[in-house]
Structure formats: structure tokens, C-alpha cells
Design an enzyme around this catalytic site. Sequence first.
Site, mmCIF file in Angstrom:
data_model
loop_
_atom_site.group_PDB
_atom_site.id
_atom_site.type_symbol
_atom_site.label_atom_id
_atom_site.label_comp_id
_atom_site.label_asym_id
_atom_site.label_seq_id
_atom_site.Cartn_x
_atom_site.Cartn_y
_atom_site.Cartn_z
ATOM 1 N N LYS A 39 0.847 -1.207 0.000
ATOM 2 C CA LYS A 39 0.000 0.000 0.000
ATOM 3 C C LYS A 39 0.876 1.248 0.000
ATOM 4 O O LYS A 39 2.101 1.155 0.178
ATOM 5 C CB LYS A 39 -0.938 -0.038 1.202
ATOM 6 C CG LYS A 39 -0.236 -0.013 2.541
ATOM 7 C CD LYS A 39 -1.185 -0.407 3.659
ATOM 8 C CE LYS A 39 -0.462 -0.662 4.945
ATOM 9 N NZ LYS A 39 -0.678 0.262 6.005
ATOM 10 N N ARG A 134 -8.751 -0.210 16.132
ATOM 11 C CA ARG A 134 -8.732 0.487 14.853
ATOM 12 C C ARG A 134 -9.825 -0.193 14.031
ATOM 13 O O ARG A 134 -10.990 0.078 14.247
ATOM 14 C CB ARG A 134 -7.323 0.419 14.240
ATOM 15 C CG ARG A 134 -7.041 1.541 13.278
ATOM 16 C CD ARG A 134 -5.590 1.589 12.843
ATOM 17 N NE ARG A 134 -5.147 0.385 12.136
ATOM 18 C CZ ARG A 134 -3.984 0.278 11.501
ATOM 19 N NH1 ARG A 134 -3.141 1.298 11.482
ATOM 20 N NH2 ARG A 134 -3.646 -0.836 10.890
ATOM 21 N N TYR A 259 16.997 29.815 5.896
ATOM 22 C CA TYR A 259 15.892 30.563 6.499
ATOM 23 C C TYR A 259 16.100 30.695 8.000
ATOM 24 O O TYR A 259 16.445 29.719 8.680
ATOM 25 C CB TYR A 259 14.557 29.854 6.243
ATOM 26 C CG TYR A 259 14.047 30.030 4.835
ATOM 27 C CD1 TYR A 259 13.696 31.291 4.363
ATOM 28 C CD2 TYR A 259 13.910 28.942 3.981
ATOM 29 C CE1 TYR A 259 13.227 31.456 3.069
ATOM 30 C CE2 TYR A 259 13.439 29.096 2.694
ATOM 31 C CZ TYR A 259 13.099 30.362 2.241
ATOM 32 O OH TYR A 259 12.638 30.513 0.970
HETATM 33 C C1 LIG Z 1 -3.240 -4.261 8.545
HETATM 34 C C2 LIG Z 1 -1.779 -4.183 8.250
HETATM 35 N N1 LIG Z 1 -1.079 -5.323 8.096
HETATM 36 C C3 LIG Z 1 0.244 -5.296 7.829
HETATM 37 C C4 LIG Z 1 0.928 -4.115 7.708
HETATM 38 C C5 LIG Z 1 2.404 -4.141 7.438
HETATM 39 O O1 LIG Z 1 3.100 -3.590 8.501
HETATM 40 P P1 LIG Z 1 4.703 -3.580 8.503
HETATM 41 O O2 LIG Z 1 5.110 -2.647 7.422
HETATM 42 O O3 LIG Z 1 5.056 -3.072 9.850
HETATM 43 O O4 LIG Z 1 5.132 -4.976 8.241
HETATM 44 C C6 LIG Z 1 0.250 -2.896 7.861
HETATM 45 C C7 LIG Z 1 0.975 -1.646 7.744
HETATM 46 O O5 LIG Z 1 0.679 -0.605 8.209
HETATM 47 C C8 LIG Z 1 -1.155 -2.945 8.144
HETATM 48 O O6 LIG Z 1 -1.847 -1.812 8.306
#
Ligand SMILES: Cc1ncc(COP(=O)(O)O)c(C=O)c1O
Length: 363
Positions: A39, A134, A259
Site C-alpha cells: 500500500k 482500529r 531561512y
Molecule cells: C493491517 C496491516 N497489516 C500489515 C501491515 C504491514 O506492517 P509492517 O510494514 O510493519 O510490516 C500494515 C501496515 O501498516 C497494516 O496496516
Amino acid sequence: MSFSVTPLVSASIDTGALRHNLQVVRSRAPKSRIMAVIKANAYGHGLVAVAKALDSADAFAVARVDEGLALRAAGVSGAIVLLEGVFDKNQLDAAAAADFELVVHTPEQIELLRNASPTQRFKVWLKLDSGMNRLGFKQPEFAAAHAALKLLPALRGPANLFTHLASADVPGAATTDDQLNAFASAARGLPGECCIENSAAIFAIPQSQADWVRPGLLLYGVSPFAGSIGADYGLLPVMTLHSHVIATKALDVGERVGYGGDWIAARPTRLAIAAVGYGDGYPRSLPSGSPLHVSGERAELAGRVSMDMIGIDVTDLKVEARLGDPVVLWGAGLPVEEIAVWAQTIPYELLCGISQRVAVRLL
Ligand SMILES: Cc1ncc(COP(=O)(O)O)c(C=O)c1O
């Protein structure tokens, strides 16, 4: 008219390192299938390029429908799991057409599946909120959600079972045990494959590796644990962020840089200006003194990060810095984990924060 110019700022993506890191994960979770989390543009590394490099992963996970559709449009044909599922009929239809697997975490998503067109079929991952608060059904509602799904013709096979750990990166966290116990009790006796572990959990809690694991950060060669780097676990960094020196100057004692002028030369100083800034995703929160590499030598950030530029104290370099010299902001030889500490953030945020104007080069 079209001109081809060498980009000043680029992120090189080492696809060999990606594949190596996938193998490291396989060796640490030999009994599990791997859902590679790609993602957020594969954590800034390039969604499609990463999917193609990791084509031996058993599935891909993305957060949103549009990310999955971009993968399909690029010809990625393997399993794609939507980690947040779908939120309306339009998305459900798109998911059916693209053959996405759906995480289900609300009663509304079960209703959407109940109202799916008669020909639509979905592989579903039912998510338990085991304590992170969540996404997911709380334990008392989980069994009812599972029973409701079981009755739906839109389901392909039994619902798989899924949860997410809030503190897997904190060794010995009591809440992790609570979450694992909650999942074990909710999943007991139910058919379907299980998936619990993110990157930190894969390394820290091998005993709870289930049918599937869900690594993200490890694939990019980065440690999920404070105080360590990917190399400590045999991982190779995938992204290196590069720029170039675009100006140099000599400063007298007392001259100020950038700056606000809050960096003040304490000695006769040679300063290099490099073309990179917060407009590229190099964070403005980095203080003077943060490390970077100029022509392979360590040097220090001098002054505030601007939108397109930074100042670098190159006084101590063995070879005098010149226009065009390569600058590395993080990556090979300069762990992003270290830069994240200087920026008071986490490596995830630095990697995901690379902006669109940074040219991506595949190695
Ligand atoms: C639901 C879920 N699974 C797995 C992952 C993967 O996490 P990581 O990058 O810490 O392995 C994420 C990442 O945010 C996640 O939101």
C-alpha cells in the site's frame, strides 16, 4: 519540443534487494504464505514496480480499491487483498470485476455482500479487533459476523480470519499477549486461514506465525525495531535517495545559513548547496547536524531544510566538494532508520513521504 534531462533528485530502487528481502522473510516464516504489503505506493518505492519485482509473493495487500485497480491495470494478476475492504456498491462492483479479496470489519460491509449481484463471488478476510481499536469486529460480535457471512452466497469458501497487532515492535508487550489470546479464542473451531503478523511480529513472535504473514517494512529492507537497522537482520536497503550539489561557497566565521539564519559558521566553512528539500519529501524536521553523504563521505546538514534545497557543511571532506557531486540522503550506506531518528519520526513516514517529483530509477 522534448528534451531529456537528468533529474536532480532521484530514488533508486534496488529490485534485487526486494527479492532478497522476500527470501529473508520466507526463511523466517517458512510455514506461512506471504501477503506482501505494498500500500501507499509500496511505501514510496513504486506500487507496480514493486509488485512486479515481488511476483513470487503469495498475495499482495493494499489499503484501497484504487491501489488494487492500478495493479490490475498494470497486468498484475495474482491475489490482491483490500486491507480496509470496500465501502459502497460501486467499490464492491469494482472489487468483483478485479477479483479482489476483501477484509470485512463492519456490519455495513456484510450488508454490502448480502446485496451483491447474484454472480459476484468474493474471498473474504473477517477482521477481529483484538485490542488495537482500529478496524475489526470486537470479540463479542465476531462470532455473529462470522455466522452471518457463512450464509451469504457471495462468499467464496469460508471466511479467512485476520487481526492486527498494535505493539509487536515492543518486545514483551503484555498487550500483544492479550491480543494473541483474544484472536486464538475468537478463531477457535472456525474454518478458514489465519493471518496475524506484520514485520515486527514475524521476527519477534515467531510462535504466532499463522497460515499467512503480512510483512511490509521488512520487504523494503528496513528494521521495524527502534535501535536497529535492516542489516542487523540480513536485510538490504531497497530505496536510496540521491541528489547533487548545485552550488558551493566559502563562509567566514559568524555567517549564517538558510531561512532564519539559525546555523552560524563557527569556523571558516566550506558549504555545499544540494538540490533536495521538503518538496521532495526530505523532512523539514531534520536539524542541523543530521548526516548525509557527499561523494560517499559523511557530512552534516547546515541550516533549515528549504522546499528545494539544503545546505551541507562539507569543510571536513577529504576531497573538496564540487558542483555536480552526488549526495545521498538515505539508503545504501546511510540507513533510513538513522535519518528517522534525527527527524524524530519513523522510517515508514520518510519512505512514504517521497514526493511525486522525485524520479524513480529501478536497479
Ligand atoms: C493491517 C496491516 N497489516 C500489515 C501491515 C504491514 O506492517 P509492517 O510494514 O510493519 O510490516 C500494515 C501496515 O501498516 C497494516 O496496516
